[in-house]
Design an enzyme around this catalytic site. Structure first.
Site, PDB file in Angstrom:
ATOM      1  N   ARG A 142     -21.331   3.866  -5.788  1.00  0.00           N
ATOM      2  CA  ARG A 142     -21.117   2.763  -5.074  1.00  0.00           C
ATOM      3  C   ARG A 142     -22.349   2.517  -4.073  1.00  0.00           C
ATOM      4  NH1 ARG A 142     -15.266   2.387  -4.591  1.00  0.00           N
ATOM      5  NH2 ARG A 142     -14.498   0.629  -3.141  1.00  0.00           N
ATOM      6  N   ARG A 156      -1.439  -6.598  -3.402  1.00  0.00           N
ATOM      7  CA  ARG A 156      -1.047  -5.501  -4.544  1.00  0.00           C
ATOM      8  C   ARG A 156      -0.020  -4.665  -3.549  1.00  0.00           C
ATOM      9  NH1 ARG A 156      -6.351  -2.032  -5.475  1.00  0.00           N
ATOM     10  NH2 ARG A 156      -6.606  -2.392  -3.215  1.00  0.00           N
ATOM     11  N   ARG A 192      -1.267  -0.420   0.638  1.00  0.00           N
ATOM     12  CA  ARG A 192      -2.310   0.517   0.830  1.00  0.00           C
ATOM     13  C   ARG A 192      -2.860   0.169   2.315  1.00  0.00           C
ATOM     14  NH1 ARG A 192      -6.679   1.082  -3.954  1.00  0.00           N
ATOM     15  NH2 ARG A 192      -8.299   0.887  -2.095  1.00  0.00           N
TER      16      ARG A 192
HETATM   17  P1  AP5 Z   1     -11.228   2.204  -3.885  1.00  0.00           P
HETATM   18  O1  AP5 Z   1      -9.720   2.878  -4.062  1.00  0.00           O
HETATM   19  O2  AP5 Z   1     -12.296   2.555  -5.137  1.00  0.00           O
HETATM   20  O3  AP5 Z   1     -10.981   0.806  -3.561  1.00  0.00           O
HETATM   21  P2  AP5 Z   1     -11.787  -0.565  -4.540  1.00  0.00           P
HETATM   22  O4  AP5 Z   1     -13.004  -0.094  -5.072  1.00  0.00           O
HETATM   23  O5  AP5 Z   1     -12.091  -0.952  -3.006  1.00  0.00           O
HETATM   24  O6  AP5 Z   1     -10.904  -0.943  -5.398  1.00  0.00           O
HETATM   25  P3  AP5 Z   1      -9.529  -1.198  -5.376  1.00  0.00           P
HETATM   26  O7  AP5 Z   1      -8.623   0.245  -5.776  1.00  0.00           O
HETATM   27  O8  AP5 Z   1      -9.090  -1.638  -4.028  1.00  0.00           O
HETATM   28  O9  AP5 Z   1      -9.343  -2.302  -6.408  1.00  0.00           O
HETATM   29  P4  AP5 Z   1      -9.354  -2.209  -7.977  1.00  0.00           P
HETATM   30  O10 AP5 Z   1     -10.807  -2.853  -8.377  1.00  0.00           O
HETATM   31  O11 AP5 Z   1      -9.098  -0.830  -8.791  1.00  0.00           O
HETATM   32  O12 AP5 Z   1      -8.108  -3.166  -8.337  1.00  0.00           O
HETATM   33  P5  AP5 Z   1      -6.940  -3.162  -9.043  1.00  0.00           P
HETATM   34  O13 AP5 Z   1      -6.843  -2.857 -10.340  1.00  0.00           O
HETATM   35  O14 AP5 Z   1      -6.035  -2.209  -8.097  1.00  0.00           O
HETATM   36  O15 AP5 Z   1     -11.915   2.776  -2.515  1.00  0.00           O
HETATM   37  C1  AP5 Z   1     -11.070   2.823  -1.308  1.00  0.00           C
HETATM   38  C2  AP5 Z   1     -12.049   3.383  -0.293  1.00  0.00           C
HETATM   39  O16 AP5 Z   1     -12.391   4.704  -0.541  1.00  0.00           O
HETATM   40  C3  AP5 Z   1     -13.283   2.687   0.052  1.00  0.00           C
HETATM   41  O17 AP5 Z   1     -13.141   1.650   0.828  1.00  0.00           O
HETATM   42  C4  AP5 Z   1     -14.251   3.622   0.737  1.00  0.00           C
HETATM   43  O18 AP5 Z   1     -14.014   4.034   1.948  1.00  0.00           O
HETATM   44  C5  AP5 Z   1     -13.605   4.871  -0.289  1.00  0.00           C
HETATM   45  N1  AP5 Z   1     -14.668   5.390  -1.318  1.00  0.00           N
HETATM   46  C6  AP5 Z   1     -14.132   5.147  -2.419  1.00  0.00           C
HETATM   47  N2  AP5 Z   1     -15.082   5.575  -3.527  1.00  0.00           N
HETATM   48  C7  AP5 Z   1     -16.295   5.724  -2.701  1.00  0.00           C
HETATM   49  C8  AP5 Z   1     -17.663   5.986  -2.871  1.00  0.00           C
HETATM   50  N3  AP5 Z   1     -18.211   6.021  -4.459  1.00  0.00           N
HETATM   51  N4  AP5 Z   1     -18.402   6.178  -2.025  1.00  0.00           N
HETATM   52  C9  AP5 Z   1     -17.980   6.009  -0.714  1.00  0.00           C
HETATM   53  N5  AP5 Z   1     -16.646   5.680  -0.474  1.00  0.00           N
HETATM   54  C10 AP5 Z   1     -15.846   5.544  -1.285  1.00  0.00           C
HETATM   55  O19 AP5 Z   1      -6.161  -4.849  -8.731  1.00  0.00           O
HETATM   56  C11 AP5 Z   1      -5.999  -5.129  -7.524  1.00  0.00           C
HETATM   57  C12 AP5 Z   1      -4.823  -6.009  -7.621  1.00  0.00           C
HETATM   58  O20 AP5 Z   1      -4.989  -7.157  -8.539  1.00  0.00           O
HETATM   59  C13 AP5 Z   1      -3.515  -5.237  -8.055  1.00  0.00           C
HETATM   60  O21 AP5 Z   1      -2.512  -5.628  -7.317  1.00  0.00           O
HETATM   61  C14 AP5 Z   1      -3.458  -5.695  -9.466  1.00  0.00           C
HETATM   62  O22 AP5 Z   1      -2.091  -5.861 -10.154  1.00  0.00           O
HETATM   63  C15 AP5 Z   1      -3.909  -7.182  -9.442  1.00  0.00           C
HETATM   64  N6  AP5 Z   1      -4.988  -7.604 -10.364  1.00  0.00           N
HETATM   65  C16 AP5 Z   1      -5.811  -6.956 -11.133  1.00  0.00           C
HETATM   66  N7  AP5 Z   1      -6.270  -7.388 -12.397  1.00  0.00           N
HETATM   67  C17 AP5 Z   1      -5.853  -8.638 -12.243  1.00  0.00           C
HETATM   68  C18 AP5 Z   1      -6.255  -9.846 -13.255  1.00  0.00           C
HETATM   69  N8  AP5 Z   1      -6.992  -9.668 -14.031  1.00  0.00           N
HETATM   70  N9  AP5 Z   1      -5.414 -11.004 -12.836  1.00  0.00           N
HETATM   71  C19 AP5 Z   1      -4.689 -10.942 -11.734  1.00  0.00           C
HETATM   72  N10 AP5 Z   1      -4.287 -10.112 -10.925  1.00  0.00           N
HETATM   73  C20 AP5 Z   1      -4.809  -8.831 -11.099  1.00  0.00           C
END
Ligand code: AP5
Length: 219
Positions: A87, A126, A159
């Site tokens: 990241r 979500r 969340r």
């Molecule tokens: P993390 O859990 O990695 O969160 P993120 O990258 O912010 O990603 P999300 O899990 O929020 O979203 P996603 O892309 O997986 O979407 P999802 O499939 O759930 O990180 C959380 C925290 O941890 C960070 O802020 C940081 O503090 C820390 N962290 C993590 N990794 C780190 C690193 N490498 N370095 C430093 N800190 C780190 O989908 C979202 C929603 O949309 C769901 O409800 C789903 O049903 C819906 N959805 C999905 N796809 C579609 C579509 N195509 N159409 C319509 N709805 C959809």
């Protein structure tokens, strides 16, 4: 295959990884999920990560790099898909260095491209299962019974970092620190980057990803 899946928070990385894992048998390594497990178990690592995660900023690189290096060591023959890591450019460089030690590299980088407004709607809508980790959405992916997980009947939760203020911070952090990772890979000779339109519905996005991964498997 060793794959990195990049994309803004809420772009659908976790959702797509489930489909990719089912089709190609890769190990899904989500840095966010691992951190949440550490928090739930109240480990030292989980305690350190809590305040960063809850305010929408990144956990320091040294913590993350060590945590992910440990997870990658347990990878099966089929390979892995990384979700949420690397990241920062520093994390990407450290990952390359550690893979090079065992003569490995990232084969492909899939970059989910999506607009900020859509992302904000996806994250605030979500809902997740606290027991099995299944992910739903109040409009796009509803459980059969409102607020209840289809798999195990647990009550779904929002969340703590999915509230509007923290979402805005996470997006800012993404643009400042994670978007440069795409250029890092585009400028590297080792890995091919594929931009994927993630504004589409989840099945359409899976189809686009499978096209790229099928070609990679054949090559
Ligand atoms: P993390 O859990 O990695 O969160 P993120 O990258 O912010 O990603 P999300 O899990 O929020 O979203 P996603 O892309 O997986 O979407 P999802 O499939 O759930 O990180 C959380 C925290 O941890 C960070 O802020 C940081 O503090 C820390 N962290 C993590 N990794 C780190 C690193 N490498 N370095 C430093 N800190 C780190 O989908 C979202 C929603 O949309 C769901 O409800 C789903 O049903 C819906 N959805 C999905 N796809 C579609 C579509 N195509 N159409 C319509 N709805 C959809």
């Amino acid at each position: 295959m060793r794959i990195v899946l990049l994309g803004a928070p809420g772009a659908g990385k976790g959702t797509q990884c489930k489909h990719v894992v089912a089709r190609y048998g890769l190990l899904h390594l989500s840095s966010g999920d691992i951190l949440r497990q550490q928090r739930a178990a109240d480990t030292e690592l989980g305690k350190k990560a809590r305040s960063y995660m809850d305010s929408g900023v990144l956990v320091p690189d040294e913590i993350i790099v060590e945590m992910m290096a440990g997870a990658i060591k347990k990878t099966p023959e089929a390979g892995f898909i990384l979700d949420g890591f690397p990241r920062t450019v520093n994390q990407a460089a450290e990952l390359d260095k550690s893979l090079a030690c065992s003569h490995q590299k990232i084969d492909a980088v899939l970059n989910l491209k999506i607009g900020d407004r859509i992302v904000a709607r996806r994250m605030t809508g979500r809902r997740s299962c606290p027991q099995c980790g299944a992910v739903y959405h109040i409009e796009n992916l509803k459980p059969k019974v409102e607020e209840i997980c289809d798999n195990d009947g647990a009550r779904l939760i929002q969340r703590p970092d999915d509230g509007p203020e923290v979402v805005a911070n996470r997006l800012k952090t993404y643009h400042q620190q994670t978007e440069p990772v795409v250029d890092y890979y585009k400028n590297s000779n080792n890995s091919t980057v594929y931009d994927i339109d993630a504004n589409k519905n989840a099945d359409e996005v899976s189809t686009l990803l499978f096209e790229k991964l099928d070609a990679l498997v054949k090559a």
